[in-house]
Motif scaffolding. Structure first.
Motif, short mmCIF file in Angstrom:
data_model
loop_
_atom_site.label_atom_id
_atom_site.label_comp_id
_atom_site.label_asym_id
_atom_site.label_seq_id
_atom_site.Cartn_x
_atom_site.Cartn_y
_atom_site.Cartn_z
N ARG A 132 0.78 -1.05 0.43
CA ARG A 132 0.26 0.27 0.18
C ARG A 132 0.46 1.44 0.09
O ARG A 132 2.67 1.59 0.30
CB ARG A 132 -0.52 0.12 1.46
CG ARG A 132 -0.39 -0.12 2.68
CD ARG A 132 -0.76 -0.44 3.41
NE ARG A 132 -0.59 -0.46 4.80
CZ ARG A 132 -1.01 -1.11 5.96
NH1 ARG A 132 -2.40 -1.41 6.09
NH2 ARG A 132 -0.50 -1.21 7.36
N ALA A 168 -3.49 4.81 7.67
CA ALA A 168 -4.41 5.92 6.96
C ALA A 168 -4.18 7.78 6.53
O ALA A 168 -3.93 8.06 7.21
CB ALA A 168 -5.65 5.43 7.98
N PRO A 217 -8.63 4.74 3.71
CA PRO A 217 -7.99 3.77 3.67
C PRO A 217 -6.76 4.23 2.48
O PRO A 217 -7.38 4.36 1.39
CB PRO A 217 -8.90 2.49 2.90
CG PRO A 217 -10.12 2.68 3.67
CD PRO A 217 -10.16 4.26 3.46
N LYS A 261 -9.40 -14.17 -4.63
CA LYS A 261 -10.24 -14.05 -3.80
C LYS A 261 -10.51 -15.73 -2.32
O LYS A 261 -10.70 -16.22 -2.73
CB LYS A 261 -11.26 -14.08 -4.74
CG LYS A 261 -11.81 -13.08 -6.16
CD LYS A 261 -12.74 -13.08 -6.76
CE LYS A 261 -12.52 -11.75 -7.70
NZ LYS A 261 -14.11 -12.12 -8.52
N ALA A 316 -10.02 -11.12 2.24
CA ALA A 316 -10.36 -9.37 1.81
C ALA A 316 -10.92 -8.91 3.50
O ALA A 316 -10.25 -7.94 3.99
CB ALA A 316 -11.97 -9.38 2.08
N GLN A 317 -10.95 -10.10 4.53
CA GLN A 317 -11.32 -9.72 5.85
C GLN A 317 -9.77 -8.62 5.98
O GLN A 317 -9.82 -7.16 7.01
CB GLN A 317 -11.35 -10.79 7.26
CG GLN A 317 -11.72 -10.16 8.46
CD GLN A 317 -12.95 -8.64 8.69
OE1 GLN A 317 -13.45 -7.71 8.44
NE2 GLN A 317 -14.32 -9.88 9.11
N ARG A 364 -7.47 -7.67 5.32
CA ARG A 364 -6.57 -6.22 3.78
C ARG A 364 -7.50 -5.13 4.50
O ARG A 364 -7.54 -3.94 4.64
CB ARG A 364 -7.10 -6.61 3.10
CG ARG A 364 -6.81 -5.69 1.94
CD ARG A 364 -6.90 -5.48 0.15
NE ARG A 364 -5.28 -7.57 0.06
CZ ARG A 364 -6.00 -7.03 -1.51
NH1 ARG A 364 -7.51 -7.79 -1.93
NH2 ARG A 364 -5.04 -8.70 -1.31
N SER A 365 -9.16 -5.10 4.45
CA SER A 365 -10.22 -4.50 5.10
C SER A 365 -9.15 -3.61 6.45
O SER A 365 -9.98 -2.58 6.37
CB SER A 365 -11.53 -4.31 4.99
OG SER A 365 -11.48 -5.53 6.32
N LEU A 366 -8.23 -4.50 7.34
CA LEU A 366 -8.91 -3.30 8.96
C LEU A 366 -7.22 -3.25 8.66
O LEU A 366 -6.78 -2.36 9.45
CB LEU A 366 -8.56 -4.97 9.54
CG LEU A 366 -9.77 -6.03 9.77
CD1 LEU A 366 -9.61 -6.82 10.39
CD2 LEU A 366 -10.84 -4.43 11.18
N GLN A 367 -6.70 -2.93 7.69
CA GLN A 367 -4.90 -3.01 7.69
C GLN A 367 -4.52 -2.31 8.72
O GLN A 367 -4.31 -2.00 9.49
CB GLN A 367 -5.22 -1.49 6.55
CG GLN A 367 -5.78 -1.21 5.78
CD GLN A 367 -5.29 0.45 5.63
OE1 GLN A 367 -4.97 0.71 4.87
NE2 GLN A 367 -6.56 1.50 5.04
N ARG A 396 -9.06 0.38 14.56
CA ARG A 396 -10.85 0.14 13.96
C ARG A 396 -11.63 1.10 13.30
O ARG A 396 -11.51 1.74 12.93
CB ARG A 396 -11.13 -0.69 14.87
CG ARG A 396 -11.27 -1.94 14.88
CD ARG A 396 -11.78 -2.61 13.68
NE ARG A 396 -13.05 -3.52 14.03
CZ ARG A 396 -14.09 -4.12 12.94
NH1 ARG A 396 -13.36 -4.32 11.80
NH2 ARG A 396 -15.54 -4.23 13.90
#
Length: 993
Positions: free
Chosen positions: A818, A823, A828, A846, A851-852, A854-857, A874
């Motif tokens: 990233r 952030a 994000p 996939k 996905a979970q 990666r979304s939480l960074q 969070r």
């Protein structure tokens, strides 16, 4: 004629100057002096006694003095024997339960065991003494004798050493039972506590329970307690001595050491440090916190003997008058001791500030007003008094009184001016007395003094006097411009300040400028002081490191042959050492010599205080046979327990620890390389070892081929097989010990960002390196090796921050890269390189878990017991701790770091990582997923030298940690062990503080 005129003029200035010089008196004939044994300590006045320990036979009292360890007669307190006299700095001693051994310790951790039958010494393992604890003990030593705080700090460790049951500790805490004094009755396994409230509590140590508690209503607390077969003794803060029976009832109470009247007019308690029965029990030996000792007759309630100590003031002056008599100036009092009889012949109260021996029966002492007194060493009679400086000559008592009266009657600026003038006259005058090397000239010296901040500078003065008759030769002012350093005599008889000569009447001066300083020491030996007599030479040499230096006293015989060294100190000592500002005196025959030390003032923002300086000691000079060497400390065992830490020495393993990897059974692989000394550049090929927790034996294995620089290890979670990572290759250790090589494509100078050993004989490496075609661009490379020779290589051109590789039971997660780790404005960070999940040998683009996560960074991600644990921001600025299902990615638990259950080993480290909001975050986890915090200030000092954690390896049996200082730690949930090369510990002990 001119000389007579000069003397007449000087006598007008020097008040009290005798018109007829005083001839030296003939010293009285001394009784016969007993012969002495070469190398024997003959006499040492009480310096800083700290403890009293009665011997099992009841005939002697072991006195722990900061300057020496001595057995004293219980009826006279005369020294019967000095124990290991070359060692100083004693702080404690204890008698074994069977009475056969006394164990004593010095301030720097030297420990010795003495057989109570022969008193032969045996060197024990050195204790680990923390600098914090040494300094605390020193400040307690320098605290006023009425200060109560040191009582608690000394009593608490004695109490906690005997407590084993948490329930008893909890009960004492709930009842607020805090000690001022404790007494152990070893035969009955009982401990008596004198509480801060004044109550008494008796503990049963075998049963770990409270036997009895006697409350106290408005009574004085006990500051000293002792136990013996007859009962208990106690001394209260008000100085009352109480005799108690086994039921804690007061059988008798007498006035013992009542409060003393201090200068402020208020009564100050004289706190007692130790009180014990001696002899047949009719007498009490006692030690006060101001270091005075004595004997108290219990039947008559009177003191039969009191023995003052030199104290922190040390020895301002000490000189051997002859083989029998010693002159000492300490705390303003001048004393002459009969050394064989151990008694004071003359005691002259001053207060005196300096003194010097003129001959065998004459001492010259000065007072704070600058006057000097010629004192007879045999009778104490003042034979003559005169002013030793210009300022003291100007002090006319009648004139001072008239000035004071004028100041009291004046007003305004005139009064201020008169009071200022009066204040200048009241500034104390510190006079130094110097005798020329040929002992024909005396110099009285006072340095220039600044009066207050920004106040005027009062000039000093230099006076010279011809010896032995003390005929005045001249006196002149001494200005600040003339003083370039300490004023002292050179060997050529010239008086120097720094390295420049001073012009003084009656003394020689260098004939030419180029001869200046020739009478002083050679360059590099400016701080070395040399004393000699009768073929014996004493060199006082500063040793140690800069601010921690101390004086080593080296004895030399004819031909510069070394006869011994006094004032020994271990390398781990990091405090103000005992011997500083040391001087010596040698009899003309060379048969006896004296060493002593002057107290040194240490300035702080809170004021100045005195540091311990060292005892005065008179020795019988060694002749042909040198002093015995100091006992060597026994070699450290391979495995030892120190302060709750198991230390394991790995002598066969090379010094530098490169990498570790752990297996399911708790053992660890260690990659080590040779190193000439700690913290030097590693050299030589890598070696491979296998360690088992708790075992000092390390199994040597065949290392990976020497064709690469190996620097990381990893073990597969399914079969525990070992992988090694080098600059340009991967190597896999097969079951038979052979290595399979995999060459990594691309540059060898890449930056490693991830490395995992995977199930199924695979491993993954994530690197970044400069692109060959576009050097300004970074190339991201992910390589999967095994189980065959083929490599799976994924490369991306472009920068970004690689997110962590996450190990999983069936593979791993690659989260990609990233633009930023954090952030931006709550949004994000954009993903530059997409990630994937590697599962059972297949790549999945996939996946719900991918996905979970990666979304939480996340800040960091771990795998523990089949769950994915991560720290994530969070809802900014709150950082949360989350647990995810490893297959579905579902959040199982979420909480903030402040509410996490913590497994703490020792004291938490204050240098924990923190996020942008300053929240402290856990750095490492133990094998159960709880926060692991390493020992802090209570670990051994040498271990804290390499505290930074370089690498961790977790197993079901415990967690391995590799520290920066080439030390491995293993934490099994209850105990911490340290593994290291012996050279690492030796280096750490030497330089830890």
């Amino acid at each position: 004629m001119l000389l007579r005129l000069l003397r007449a003029c000087l006598c007008l200035v020097l008040s009290g100057c005798a018109t007829t010089p005083t001839a030296p008196a003939r010293a009285p004939a001394s009784p016969e002096v007993p012969a002495c044994t070469p190398g024997e300590l003959l006499f040492a006045p009480s310096y800083l006694p700290l403890d009293l320990v009665p011997t099992p036979d009841g005939r002697s009292l072991l006195v722990v003095d900061r300057g020496f360890l001595a057995l004293r007669d219980v009826s006279t307190l005369k020294v019967q024997r000095y124990l290991l006299p070359q060692v100083d700095g004693w702080v404690s001693a204890s008698l074994s339960a069977d009475g056969r051994t006394v164990t004593a310790q010095t301030f720097d951790g030297q420990r010795y065991a003495f057989d109570t039958t022969t008193w032969k010494a045996e060197r024990l393992q050195d204790a680990r003494v923390l600098k914090h604890d040494r300094e605390k003990a020193d400040f307690a030593l320098m605290a006023p004798s009425e200060n109560m705080q040191p009582l608690i700090e000394e009593a608490l460790p004695q109490l906690t050493d005997e407590l084993r049951e948490p329930a008893l500790i909890q009960e004492l805490t709930e009842k607020k039972i805090f000690p001022f004094a404790v007494a152990l009755e070893a035969s009955r396994q009982q401990l008596l506590i004198g509480e801060t409230s004044g109550a008494l509590t008796l503990l049963d140590l075998d049963g770990q329970r409270i036997l009895k508690r006697v409350p106290c209503e408005a009574c004085s607390p006990y500051v000293a307690l002792s136990a013996d077969a007859e009962g208990f003794l106690g001394v209260t803060v008000e100085g009352q001595l109480r005799v108690l029976d086994r039921e804690l009832k007061v059988v008798r109470e007498v006035s013992f050491l009542p409060p003393a009247q201090a200068k402020d007019g208020k009564p100050h308690p004289r706190l007692v440090k130790r009180v014990v029965r001696v002899g047949d029990g009719s007498r009490i030996a006692w030690l006060a916190r101001d270091h005075e000792m004595g004997l108290f007759e219990l039947g008559t309630g009177t003191h039969v003997l009191r023995l003052p100590a030199l104290g922190l003031g040390g020895t301002a002056m000490a000189a051997l008058l002859d083989a029998r008599r010693l002159a000492l100036l300490s705390e303003g009092t001048l004393r002459v001791w009969d050394m064989p009889e151990q008694r004071v012949l003359v005691e002259k109260q001053g207060p005196y500030t300096s003194a010097v021996r003129l001959d065998a029966d004459r001492l010259l002492a000065t007072r704070g007003d600058g006057t000097a007194e010629l004192v007879s060493a045999s009778s104490g009679e003042v034979q003559r008094s005169f002013c030793a400086t210009l300022r003291s000559c100007e002090r006319d008592r009648a004139a001072l009184e008239r000035l004071r009266q004028r100041a009291e009657q004046a007003q305004g600026e005139e009064a201020e001016s008169l009071y200022a003038e009066l204040g200048l006259f009241q500034v104390p005058v510190q006079v130094e007395l110097l005798v020329s090397p040929d002992r024909r000239t005396l110099v009285t010296l006072s340095y220039p003094v600044r009066t207050g901040r920004g106040g005027p500078v009062l000039p000093g003065s230099l006076g010279t006097w011809r010896l032995p008759g003390l005929e005045p030769l001249g006196m002149r002012p001494l200005t600040r411009d003339e003083v370039e350093g300490e004023v002292r005599f050179g060997a050529d008889g010239v008086l120097y300040t720094g390295r420049e000569p001073l012009s003084v009447a009656g003394l020689p001066t260098p004939a030419a400028k180029e001869e200046s300083g020739r009478g002083l020491e050679a360059p590099g030996e400016e701080n070395v002081r040399v004393y000699s007599g009768g073929g014996l030479t004493i060199r006082v040499e500063p040793a140690g490191r800069q601010e921690d230096f101390y004086d080593a006293v080296v004895l030399l015989g004819p031909g510069e042959r070394t006869l011994g060294v006094l004032s020994f100190i271990t390398v781990e000592a990091r405090r103000w050492p005992l011997r500083r500002e040391t001087f010596a005196d040698v009899l003309p025959s060379g048969e006896r010599f004296l060493i002593a030390s002057v107290a040194r003032e240490e300035g702080t923002p809170f004021g100045s205080f005195r540091l311990p300086s060292g005892p005065a000691q008179v020795w019988c000079s060694p002749k042909e046979t040198p002093l015995p060497p100091f006992p060597e400390a026994p070699p450290l065992p391979t495995v030892m327990e120190v302060d709750g830490l198991t230390e394991v020495s790995l002598a066969d393993v090379p010094l530098h620890y490169e990498a570790i990897a752990a297996t399911e059974d708790g053992s660890a692989y260690l990659l080590a390389r040779g190193q000439p000394e700690p913290y030097a550049a590693p050299s030589g090929p890598a070696t491979l070892w296998r360690l088992t927790p708790g075992s000092p034996e390390a199994e040597r294995l065949e290392p990976p081929p020497a064709s690469d620089e190996w620097y990381r290890l990893g073990t597969a979670p399914d079969d525990g097989s070992l992988w090694a990572l080098g600059k340009g290759a991967l190597a896999h250790r097969e079951a038979d010990g052979r290595w399979t090589m995999h060459t990594l494509p691309g540059a060898r100078d890449g930056r490693l960002t991830g490395f995992l050993a995977l199930p199924g004989g695979r491993a993954v490496v994530l690197r970044q390196y400069s692109d060959a075609q576009q050097p300004q661009q970074l190339r991201l490379q992910l390589v999967i090796a095994g189980p065959g020779p083929a490599l799976q290589v994924t490369e991306h051109l472009g920068g970004g921050e690689p997110m962590p590789l996450v190990p999983l039971p069936d593979g791993f997660l690659f989260l990609g890269t990233r633009a930023s780790r954090y952030a931006v404005s709550g949004a994000p960070a954009p993903v530059l390189v997409p990630g994937f999940r590697f599962r059972d040998g297949k790549r999945l683009e996939k996946d719900a878990l991918l996905a979970q996560v990666r979304s939480l960074q996340p800040w960091q991600v771990w795998l523990r017991q089949g769950r994915v644990l991560l720290l994530a921001e969070r809802a900014s600025p709150t950082v949360s701790w989350l647990e995810l299902d490893a297959r579905t990615g579902r959040v199982l638990k979420e909480q903030e770091p402040s509410t996490l259950p913590q497994t703490i080993v020792g004291v938490p480290d204050a240098r924990s990582a923190s996020n942008r909001q300053g929240q402290e975050l856990p750095q490492w986890l133990d094998h159960e997923g709880t926060v692991l915090e390493l020992p802090g200030r209570y670990t051994p000092t040498w271990l804290r030298l390499g505290y930074d954690i370089e690498e961790t390896a977790s197993t079901p049996k415990g967690t391995w940690l590799r520290l920066k200082g080439d030390v491995l730690l293993f934490w099994n949930g209850t105990r911490l062990s340290a593994y290291f090369h012996p050279g690492t510990r030796a280096h750490g002990i030497r330089y830890a503080e």
